[in-house]
Design a protein around this motif. Sequence first.
Motif, PDB file in Angstrom:
ATOM      1  N   LEU A 123      -2.689   1.462  -7.812  1.00 31.09           N
ATOM      2  CA  LEU A 123      -1.382   1.408  -7.200  1.00 31.09           C
ATOM      3  C   LEU A 123      -0.653   1.911  -7.832  1.00 31.09           C
ATOM      4  O   LEU A 123       0.958   1.675  -7.476  1.00 31.09           O
ATOM      5  CB  LEU A 123      -1.447   0.076  -6.309  1.00 31.09           C
ATOM      6  CG  LEU A 123      -2.324  -0.908  -4.986  1.00 31.09           C
ATOM      7  CD1 LEU A 123      -2.212  -1.950  -4.742  1.00 31.09           C
ATOM      8  CD2 LEU A 123      -1.910   0.591  -3.778  1.00 31.09           C
ATOM      9  N   ASP A 124      -1.140   1.931  -8.818  1.00 29.87           N
ATOM     10  CA  ASP A 124       0.407   2.026  -9.750  1.00 29.87           C
ATOM     11  C   ASP A 124       1.439   1.159 -10.180  1.00 29.87           C
ATOM     12  O   ASP A 124       2.539   1.266 -10.599  1.00 29.87           O
ATOM     13  CB  ASP A 124       1.096   3.395 -10.045  1.00 29.87           C
ATOM     14  CG  ASP A 124       1.668   4.770 -10.653  1.00 29.87           C
ATOM     15  OD1 ASP A 124       0.414   4.748 -11.172  1.00 29.87           O
ATOM     16  OD2 ASP A 124       1.598   5.528  -9.745  1.00 29.87           O
ATOM     17  N   LEU A 181       2.835   6.695   6.549  1.00 24.72           N
ATOM     18  CA  LEU A 181       1.617   7.082   5.648  1.00 24.72           C
ATOM     19  C   LEU A 181       1.533   8.249   5.492  1.00 24.72           C
ATOM     20  O   LEU A 181       1.247   8.651   6.816  1.00 24.72           O
ATOM     21  CB  LEU A 181       0.165   6.328   6.230  1.00 24.72           C
ATOM     22  CG  LEU A 181       0.276   4.919   5.672  1.00 24.72           C
ATOM     23  CD1 LEU A 181      -0.964   4.492   6.243  1.00 24.72           C
ATOM     24  CD2 LEU A 181       0.117   4.320   4.178  1.00 24.72           C
ATOM     25  N   LYS A 182       0.913   9.027   4.437  1.00 22.43           N
ATOM     26  CA  LYS A 182       1.250  10.617   4.490  1.00 22.43           C
ATOM     27  C   LYS A 182       0.349  11.062   4.354  1.00 22.43           C
ATOM     28  O   LYS A 182       0.006  12.235   4.654  1.00 22.43           O
ATOM     29  CB  LYS A 182       2.642  11.302   3.349  1.00 22.43           C
ATOM     30  CG  LYS A 182       1.919  12.666   3.167  1.00 22.43           C
ATOM     31  CD  LYS A 182       2.910  13.070   2.149  1.00 22.43           C
ATOM     32  CE  LYS A 182       2.730  14.744   1.516  1.00 22.43           C
ATOM     33  NZ  LYS A 182       3.450  14.835   0.481  1.00 22.43           N
ATOM     34  N   ALA A 184      -4.065   9.810   2.407  1.00 16.15           N
ATOM     35  CA  ALA A 184      -5.368   9.154   1.839  1.00 16.15           C
ATOM     36  C   ALA A 184      -6.578  10.171   1.170  1.00 16.15           C
ATOM     37  O   ALA A 184      -6.641  10.921   1.290  1.00 16.15           O
ATOM     38  CB  ALA A 184      -5.459   7.906   2.779  1.00 16.15           C
ATOM     39  N   VAL A 215      -6.774   4.841  -1.142  1.00 15.10           N
ATOM     40  CA  VAL A 215      -6.172   4.714  -1.408  1.00 15.10           C
ATOM     41  C   VAL A 215      -5.371   5.566  -0.380  1.00 15.10           C
ATOM     42  O   VAL A 215      -5.241   6.683  -0.623  1.00 15.10           O
ATOM     43  CB  VAL A 215      -5.511   5.399  -3.143  1.00 15.10           C
ATOM     44  CG1 VAL A 215      -4.250   5.022  -3.587  1.00 15.10           C
ATOM     45  CG2 VAL A 215      -7.317   4.474  -3.633  1.00 15.10           C
ATOM     46  N   SER A 216      -4.071   5.386   0.419  1.00 15.51           N
ATOM     47  CA  SER A 216      -3.150   5.653   1.453  1.00 15.51           C
ATOM     48  C   SER A 216      -2.231   5.691   0.360  1.00 15.51           C
ATOM     49  O   SER A 216      -1.247   4.714  -0.182  1.00 15.51           O
ATOM     50  CB  SER A 216      -2.782   4.764   2.229  1.00 15.51           C
ATOM     51  OG  SER A 216      -4.264   5.053   3.146  1.00 15.51           O
ATOM     52  N   TYR A 217      -1.453   6.580   0.738  1.00 14.28           N
ATOM     53  CA  TYR A 217       0.131   7.072  -0.091  1.00 14.28           C
ATOM     54  C   TYR A 217       1.102   7.025   0.622  1.00 14.28           C
ATOM     55  O   TYR A 217       0.731   7.899   2.062  1.00 14.28           O
ATOM     56  CB  TYR A 217       0.071   8.636  -0.948  1.00 14.28           C
ATOM     57  CG  TYR A 217      -1.007   8.308  -2.120  1.00 14.28           C
ATOM     58  CD1 TYR A 217      -0.545   7.994  -3.148  1.00 14.28           C
ATOM     59  CD2 TYR A 217      -2.191   8.828  -1.567  1.00 14.28           C
ATOM     60  CE1 TYR A 217      -1.904   8.216  -3.852  1.00 14.28           C
ATOM     61  CE2 TYR A 217      -3.306   8.433  -2.634  1.00 14.28           C
ATOM     62  CZ  TYR A 217      -2.948   8.307  -4.183  1.00 14.28           C
ATOM     63  OH  TYR A 217      -4.044   8.437  -5.156  1.00 14.28           O
ATOM     64  N   ASP A 221       5.016  10.174  -1.782  1.00 14.42           N
ATOM     65  CA  ASP A 221       3.112  10.258  -2.551  1.00 14.42           C
ATOM     66  C   ASP A 221       3.593   8.500  -2.838  1.00 14.42           C
ATOM     67  O   ASP A 221       2.189   8.905  -4.732  1.00 14.42           O
ATOM     68  CB  ASP A 221       3.599  11.182  -3.202  1.00 14.42           C
ATOM     69  CG  ASP A 221       3.932  12.465  -2.542  1.00 14.42           C
ATOM     70  OD1 ASP A 221       3.102  12.569  -1.674  1.00 14.42           O
ATOM     71  OD2 ASP A 221       4.262  13.649  -2.733  1.00 14.42           O
ATOM     72  N   ARG A 222       4.094   7.593  -2.928  1.00 10.58           N
ATOM     73  CA  ARG A 222       3.952   6.561  -3.165  1.00 10.58           C
ATOM     74  C   ARG A 222       2.542   5.408  -2.692  1.00 10.58           C
ATOM     75  O   ARG A 222       2.341   5.990  -2.139  1.00 10.58           O
ATOM     76  CB  ARG A 222       4.626   5.880  -3.316  1.00 10.58           C
ATOM     77  CG  ARG A 222       4.735   4.266  -4.540  1.00 10.58           C
ATOM     78  CD  ARG A 222       5.785   2.735  -2.953  1.00 10.58           C
ATOM     79  NE  ARG A 222       5.357   2.179  -3.238  1.00 10.58           N
ATOM     80  CZ  ARG A 222       6.256   0.354  -3.145  1.00 10.58           C
ATOM     81  NH1 ARG A 222       7.051   0.547  -2.286  1.00 10.58           N
ATOM     82  NH2 ARG A 222       5.585  -0.611  -3.035  1.00 10.58           N
ATOM     83  N   PRO A 223       1.824   5.606  -3.631  1.00  6.50           N
ATOM     84  CA  PRO A 223       0.734   4.569  -3.469  1.00  6.50           C
ATOM     85  C   PRO A 223       0.544   3.078  -2.218  1.00  6.50           C
ATOM     86  O   PRO A 223       1.276   2.400  -3.457  1.00  6.50           O
ATOM     87  CB  PRO A 223      -0.599   4.335  -4.611  1.00  6.50           C
ATOM     88  CG  PRO A 223      -0.025   4.211  -6.172  1.00  6.50           C
ATOM     89  CD  PRO A 223       1.127   5.529  -5.473  1.00  6.50           C
ATOM     90  N   TYR A 226      -4.320   0.021  -1.499  1.00  7.59           N
ATOM     91  CA  TYR A 226      -5.733  -0.145  -1.654  1.00  7.59           C
ATOM     92  C   TYR A 226      -7.112  -0.923  -0.934  1.00  7.59           C
ATOM     93  O   TYR A 226      -6.527  -1.835  -1.176  1.00  7.59           O
ATOM     94  CB  TYR A 226      -6.024  -0.501  -2.948  1.00  7.59           C
ATOM     95  CG  TYR A 226      -7.176  -0.081  -3.697  1.00  7.59           C
ATOM     96  CD1 TYR A 226      -7.736   1.369  -4.077  1.00  7.59           C
ATOM     97  CD2 TYR A 226      -8.287  -1.501  -4.210  1.00  7.59           C
ATOM     98  CE1 TYR A 226      -9.146   0.940  -4.539  1.00  7.59           C
ATOM     99  CE2 TYR A 226      -9.503  -1.257  -4.481  1.00  7.59           C
ATOM    100  CZ  TYR A 226      -9.707  -0.073  -4.520  1.00  7.59           C
ATOM    101  OH  TYR A 226     -11.745   0.021  -5.490  1.00  7.59           O
TER     102      TYR A 226
END
Length: 244
Positions: A123-124, A181-182, A184, A215-217, A221-223, A226
């Motif tokens: 998830l950064d 969400l953009k 995954a 993992v969805s963004y 583009d931020r994760p 999860y």
Amino acid sequence: MLRSHFNPNKGEALYLQVKNELYKRIQEGVWKADTLIPTEQELISEFDVSRTTIRQAINLLVQDNLLEKKQGRGTIVRPQNLVGHLGKLKGFTEEARERGQIPRAKVLRSEFKSTFFFEKDMLDIPEEDPILLVERIRLADDIPIAIERSCWPKDIGELLQTHNLNEAHYYEILEQHHIYLKQAKETIRAINATMDEADYLGIRPGEALLEMTKVSYGMDDRPIEYTKTRYRSDKYQYSIELKR
């Protein structure tokens, strides 16, 4: 009466026309899972066709695993597997509703964790920041289908925890707060159920499960999600459309 629906001059066999009508009733939930459909005589009277035509239509739906003949009882509607589609970003709730089923959840635990370093990396998230861990059993028509383990950044987690997670539909909640969400990334593999997983899902230990890791963004583009979900292989299948 639906007699006008069936036209012997339509260019399609009558039994296929009847089969399509019966299929529609199953898909639209007119006939519920594990319930008896009308008798042959009732269908003959309703559709004004022969017994042979009715039997041919029913046999096709039996072959398609949509109906099941029970000795001494009649013909029942079989519970339908959930079907996921590669290439489409959907949650369990959307998939269940598309099958005419009622989705539900049972929370096993919901807590902020600081030690899930692999999930934080996916998830950064900085090591010092906590993430929300939610584990739920997912049910469709009250039948346990999957065990879902999802992790969320702290700000998203705090938002989700303002809702009853036994009833919460994550993506709907996010969209209500203008979080969309953009895309995954998802991986699929086969595993065997542990003792605990088998107990939760009502199956035998060691039975095959389908594990989906996603993992969805967000739009930036931020994760933001999860999730690892383990599905009963007898209740869930994945559909892939290939083109050449």
